[in-house]
Motif scaffolding. Structure first.
Motif, PDB file in Angstrom:
ATOM      1  N   GLU A   1       1.583  28.814  40.825  1.00  0.00           N
ATOM      2  CA  GLU A   1       0.623  27.779  40.441  1.00  0.00           C
ATOM      3  C   GLU A   1       0.813  27.361  38.979  1.00  0.00           C
ATOM      4  O   GLU A   1       0.805  28.189  38.077  1.00  0.00           O
ATOM      5  CB  GLU A   1      -0.803  28.294  40.646  1.00  0.00           C
TER       6      GLU A   1
ATOM      7  N   ALA B   1      -7.545  29.252  39.177  1.00  0.00           N
ATOM      8  CA  ALA B   1      -7.289  29.013  40.597  1.00  0.00           C
ATOM      9  C   ALA B   1      -8.233  29.844  41.464  1.00  0.00           C
ATOM     10  O   ALA B   1      -8.610  30.958  41.095  1.00  0.00           O
ATOM     11  CB  ALA B   1      -5.840  29.357  40.948  1.00  0.00           C
TER      12      ALA B   1
ATOM     13  N   LYS C   1       1.038  32.756  46.927  1.00  0.00           N
ATOM     14  CA  LYS C   1       1.428  31.421  46.454  1.00  0.00           C
ATOM     15  C   LYS C   1       0.925  31.131  45.041  1.00  0.00           C
ATOM     16  O   LYS C   1       1.500  30.293  44.331  1.00  0.00           O
ATOM     17  CB  LYS C   1       0.924  30.355  47.412  1.00  0.00           C
ATOM     18  N   LEU C   2      -0.154  31.797  44.601  1.00  0.00           N
ATOM     19  CA  LEU C   2      -0.678  31.534  43.264  1.00  0.00           C
ATOM     20  C   LEU C   2       0.291  31.945  42.157  1.00  0.00           C
ATOM     21  O   LEU C   2       0.134  31.511  41.016  1.00  0.00           O
ATOM     22  CB  LEU C   2      -2.018  32.248  43.056  1.00  0.00           C
TER      23      LEU C   2
ATOM     24  N   THR D   1      -4.392  31.402  35.597  1.00  0.00           N
ATOM     25  CA  THR D   1      -3.028  31.228  36.083  1.00  0.00           C
ATOM     26  C   THR D   1      -2.042  31.479  34.943  1.00  0.00           C
ATOM     27  O   THR D   1      -2.419  31.554  33.772  1.00  0.00           O
ATOM     28  CB  THR D   1      -2.838  29.815  36.649  1.00  0.00           C
TER      29      THR D   1
END
Length: 245
Positions: A160, A166, A156-157, A182
């Motif tokens: 981001e 993160a 999922k990052l 990120t």
């Protein structure tokens, strides 16, 4: 305008080539803006830089500010600590002040460590119309699955955009807890470089540089908004590439 340059270098010249490149970038940044902001990674590139950079003449180490593209949430006496690799490799062997290597706080939870490091990264000046901290150079690596920093395929990052740094507590590569820059920060850099020699990189390198995969692999998502992305590879790593570089 952004651009990507692939440098195919003799295997035995990779260490000196990347060290010279980093040193030259530092000299240009200091001449133009008075300081050099660099984000570094662990792995083989860390060892090469720590072995080669101290021997280069004319480096204004007191103007360097060294951050980490990602870091494992481990104590500094753990061999997995990237901070310790650079501390032992550069402090005392150069005139780089220890306080200008910006470490995470491994005693914090991974969430708090990421927030604390985001505060540190936010001190990097913005520049050239960018609205994010603007590193002069990021030294990146690419894993066998195409990950870079601690940004892994399918995670999922990859999506981001709200934070500079993160936390990740479920890294598929141990240790599980890490902090990572990120993409909004990565892609705001003035320049970035991947160091990816060796035949073991050939298949993934071809997919990242020439494939049109959707969704893109993490390393393929490094697309600087306005800067130069450099790949330093050797002939074995270039073995599967179709285009001429």
């Amino acid at each position: 305008m952004s651009s990507t340059k692939v440098h195919i270098v003799a295997t035995d010249k990779i260490p000196s080539t990347i060290c010279d490149f980093v040193a030259d970038r530092s000299k240009s940044a200091i001449a133009e803006r008075g300081a050099f902001y660099i984000g570094v990674s662990g792995g083989s590139a860390a060892k090469l830089l720590c072995q080669g950079l101290p021997a280069i003449q004319g480096v204004q180490w007191d103007k360097w500010h060294v951050y980490f593209c990602d870091e494992r949430l481990v104590p500094f006496d753990n061999p997995e600590s990237t901070y310790t690799i650079y501390k032992e490799g550069l402090i005392g062997k150069t005139s780089l002040p220890l306080e200008q290597i910006y470490a995470i706080k491994p005693e914090l939870s991974v969430e708090d460590a990421a927030k604390d490091y985001a505060d540190k990264v936010s001190k990097v000046p913005t520049g050239d119309g960018r609205d994010k901290p603007t590193f002069d150079l990021l030294v990146l690596g690419m894993g066998p699955d195409g990950h870079t920093c601690s940004l892994f395929p399918g995670h999922k990052l990859l999506q981001e955009t709200s934070v500079l740094v993160a936390p990740i507590s479920d890294s598929p590569k141990p240790p599980p807890c890490r902090v990572t820059l990120t993409y909004p920060v990565i892609n705001a850099a003035r320049s970035a470089m991947f160091v990816s020699p060796g035949a073991g990189k050939a298949d993934m390198l071809q997919r990242v540089l020439e494939g049109k995969e959707e969704p893109p692999l993490p390393a393929a998502r490094v697309k600087l908004h306005s800067g130069e992305l450099h790949w330093f590879i050797d002939q074995p790593a270039a073995g599967k590439l179709q285009a001429k570089y």
